[in-house]
Scaffold this motif. Structure first.
Motif, PDB file in Angstrom:
ATOM      1  N   VAL A 150      17.650   7.110   5.694  1.00  0.00           N
ATOM      2  CA  VAL A 150      18.006   7.727   5.702  1.00  0.00           C
ATOM      3  C   VAL A 150      19.126   9.004   5.795  1.00  0.00           C
ATOM      4  N   MET A 151      19.681   8.540   7.562  1.00  0.00           N
ATOM      5  CA  MET A 151      19.993   9.545   8.085  1.00  0.00           C
ATOM      6  C   MET A 151      22.085   8.281   7.838  1.00  0.00           C
ATOM      7  N   VAL A 152      21.396   7.136   7.931  1.00  0.00           N
ATOM      8  CA  VAL A 152      22.117   6.048   8.023  1.00  0.00           C
ATOM      9  C   VAL A 152      22.956   6.463   6.625  1.00  0.00           C
ATOM     10  N   VAL A 153      22.281   6.258   5.194  1.00  0.00           N
ATOM     11  CA  VAL A 153      22.789   6.307   3.900  1.00  0.00           C
ATOM     12  C   VAL A 153      23.411   7.904   3.714  1.00  0.00           C
ATOM     13  N   THR A 154      23.325   9.129   4.169  1.00  0.00           N
ATOM     14  CA  THR A 154      23.469  10.239   3.856  1.00  0.00           C
ATOM     15  C   THR A 154      25.612   9.961   4.626  1.00  0.00           C
ATOM     16  N   VAL A 155      25.254   9.347   5.930  1.00  0.00           N
ATOM     17  CA  VAL A 155      26.429   9.336   6.628  1.00  0.00           C
ATOM     18  C   VAL A 155      27.177   8.559   5.819  1.00  0.00           C
ATOM     19  N   ILE A 156      27.060   7.204   5.533  1.00  0.00           N
ATOM     20  CA  ILE A 156      27.551   6.509   4.946  1.00  0.00           C
ATOM     21  C   ILE A 156      28.348   7.644   3.346  1.00  0.00           C
ATOM     22  N   LEU A 157      27.085   8.344   3.103  1.00  0.00           N
ATOM     23  CA  LEU A 157      28.295   8.603   1.149  1.00  0.00           C
ATOM     24  C   LEU A 157      28.548   9.923   1.223  1.00  0.00           C
ATOM     25  N   LEU A 158      28.966  10.828   2.582  1.00  0.00           N
ATOM     26  CA  LEU A 158      30.331  11.402   3.515  1.00  0.00           C
ATOM     27  C   LEU A 158      31.366  10.840   3.731  1.00  0.00           C
ATOM     28  N   LEU A 159      31.354   9.742   4.299  1.00  0.00           N
ATOM     29  CA  LEU A 159      32.402   8.651   4.781  1.00  0.00           C
ATOM     30  C   LEU A 159      32.741   8.452   3.421  1.00  0.00           C
ATOM     31  N   ILE A 160      31.922   8.137   2.584  1.00  0.00           N
ATOM     32  CA  ILE A 160      33.364   7.540   1.312  1.00  0.00           C
ATOM     33  C   ILE A 160      33.509   8.626   0.803  1.00  0.00           C
ATOM     34  N   LEU A 161      33.049   9.188   0.711  1.00  0.00           N
ATOM     35  CA  LEU A 161      33.517  11.218   0.087  1.00  0.00           C
ATOM     36  C   LEU A 161      34.974  11.527   0.587  1.00  0.00           C
ATOM     37  N   VAL A 162      35.343  11.956   2.182  1.00  0.00           N
ATOM     38  CA  VAL A 162      36.028  11.405   3.091  1.00  0.00           C
ATOM     39  C   VAL A 162      36.831  11.252   2.624  1.00  0.00           C
ATOM     40  N   GLN A 163      36.890   9.396   2.315  1.00  0.00           N
ATOM     41  CA  GLN A 163      37.979   8.574   1.847  1.00  0.00           C
ATOM     42  C   GLN A 163      38.708   9.041   0.576  1.00  0.00           C
ATOM     43  N   ILE A 164      37.814   8.758  -0.408  1.00  0.00           N
ATOM     44  CA  ILE A 164      38.119   9.463  -1.661  1.00  0.00           C
ATOM     45  C   ILE A 164      39.039  10.043  -1.660  1.00  0.00           C
ATOM     46  N   LEU A 165      38.647  11.320  -0.768  1.00  0.00           N
ATOM     47  CA  LEU A 165      39.593  13.039  -1.037  1.00  0.00           C
ATOM     48  C   LEU A 165      40.823  13.064  -1.008  1.00  0.00           C
ATOM     49  N   GLN A 166      41.055  11.882   0.451  1.00  0.00           N
ATOM     50  CA  GLN A 166      41.908  11.231   1.576  1.00  0.00           C
ATOM     51  C   GLN A 166      42.919  10.741   0.868  1.00  0.00           C
ATOM     52  N   MET A 167      42.139  10.028  -0.235  1.00  0.00           N
ATOM     53  CA  MET A 167      42.739   8.729  -0.730  1.00  0.00           C
ATOM     54  C   MET A 167      43.765   9.599  -1.909  1.00  0.00           C
ATOM     55  N   ILE A 168      42.899  10.800  -2.751  1.00  0.00           N
ATOM     56  CA  ILE A 168      43.517  10.990  -3.789  1.00  0.00           C
ATOM     57  C   ILE A 168      44.706  12.250  -3.092  1.00  0.00           C
ATOM     58  N   GLY A 169      44.198  13.170  -2.009  1.00  0.00           N
ATOM     59  CA  GLY A 169      45.570  14.188  -1.245  1.00  0.00           C
ATOM     60  C   GLY A 169      46.495  12.878  -0.955  1.00  0.00           C
ATOM     61  N   ASP A 170      46.773  12.349  -0.444  1.00  0.00           N
ATOM     62  CA  ASP A 170      48.348  11.389   0.059  1.00  0.00           C
ATOM     63  C   ASP A 170      47.919  10.648  -1.572  1.00  0.00           C
ATOM     64  N   ARG A 171      47.960  10.099  -2.644  1.00  0.00           N
ATOM     65  CA  ARG A 171      48.556  10.434  -3.400  1.00  0.00           C
ATOM     66  C   ARG A 171      49.502  11.454  -4.308  1.00  0.00           C
ATOM     67  N   LEU A 172      48.401  12.334  -4.412  1.00  0.00           N
ATOM     68  CA  LEU A 172      48.784  13.721  -4.904  1.00  0.00           C
ATOM     69  C   LEU A 172      50.878  14.353  -4.250  1.00  0.00           C
TER      70      LEU A 172
END
Length: 224
Positions: free
Chosen positions: A195-217
């Motif tokens: 459970v810990m590993v899955v939640t960490v992976i999901l948070l990492l994915i969310l951070v990467q998505i936010l960073q990609m959107i921010g970089d494009r803007l």
């Protein structure tokens, strides 16, 4: 497939889905309030600074002190300190509603400082040229300062959003809901590593998505 099922035996995907939704709600709600409060505060910090348009050392000193105090308090401690205030304005200190007030209080001074920094990077010649044409302070702010500082402001929003993701995860300490709460209750307290590993992976994915959107803007507004 059998190996995957064994590795994820403790995971309730429906609960993961709901926790993910709660995290996104906390992020969206707190980010909106942070922008609404932090942007004017950042502009005011810039305008009242030394040799700026308003140049009010006393006002700047008070605002700067308050911002520094709030930024210096560790977020986990801020969560606990704000419980009575959170209950007063949200009716609860638990769940998404209980997590948003401390998230906003923790992130607003951080974002305001980033906005102030972005505005300081605007070429002073642009401000002076606008002043020479008889523009008012309001016209300078909305017609010159903010448009010129947009790339920096979008970068600040990106950094703040990612910070809020980590804050939202930490809010699980007081039952704030979301992926952080799930990781603490199941991953830490019940020793369910999957459970810990899955939640960490999901948070990492969310951070990467936010960073990609921010970089494009940032890239988009830098070209204008």
């Amino acid at each position: 497939m059998e190996l995957f099922n064994q590795l994820t035996a403790n995971i309730d995907w429906a609960e993961i889905w709901l926790a993910g939704q709660d995290t996104l709600l906390m992020l969206a709600g707190s980010l909106v309030f942070t922008l609404v409060l932090g942007l004017p505060l950042g502009v005011l910090l810039f305008l009242t600074g030394k040799r700026q348009l308003l140049d009010q050392p006393a006002v700047y000193g008070v605002l700067s002190f308050l911002v520094n105090v709030l930024r210096s308090v560790p977020f986990v401690i801020l969560l606990i300190i704000m419980i009575p205030f959170t209950v007063l304005i949200a009716g609860t200190s638990l769940g998404v509603a209980g997590a948003i007030p401390p998230l906003v209080v923790g992130a607003t001074p951080f974002f305001a400082r980033l906005v102030e920094t972005a505005l300081r990077e605007v070429d002073r010649g642009i401000i002076e040229a606008t002043q020479s044409m008889g523009a008012s302070t309001r016209q300078i702010v909305f017609g010159a300062l903010l448009p010129e500082a947009l790339p920096g402001i979008w970068a600040a929003i990106t950094v703040t959003a990612i910070t809020l993701v980590s804050y939202a995860a930490m809010s699980g300490v007081i039952g704030g809901g979301g992926l952080g709460d799930l990781a603490i209750r199941f991953g830490y307290q019940r020793f369910q590593t999957d459970v810990m590993v899955v939640t960490v992976i999901l948070l990492l994915i969310l951070v990467q998505i936010l960073q990609m959107i921010g970089d494009r803007l940032v890239s988009h507004f830098s070209r204008k």
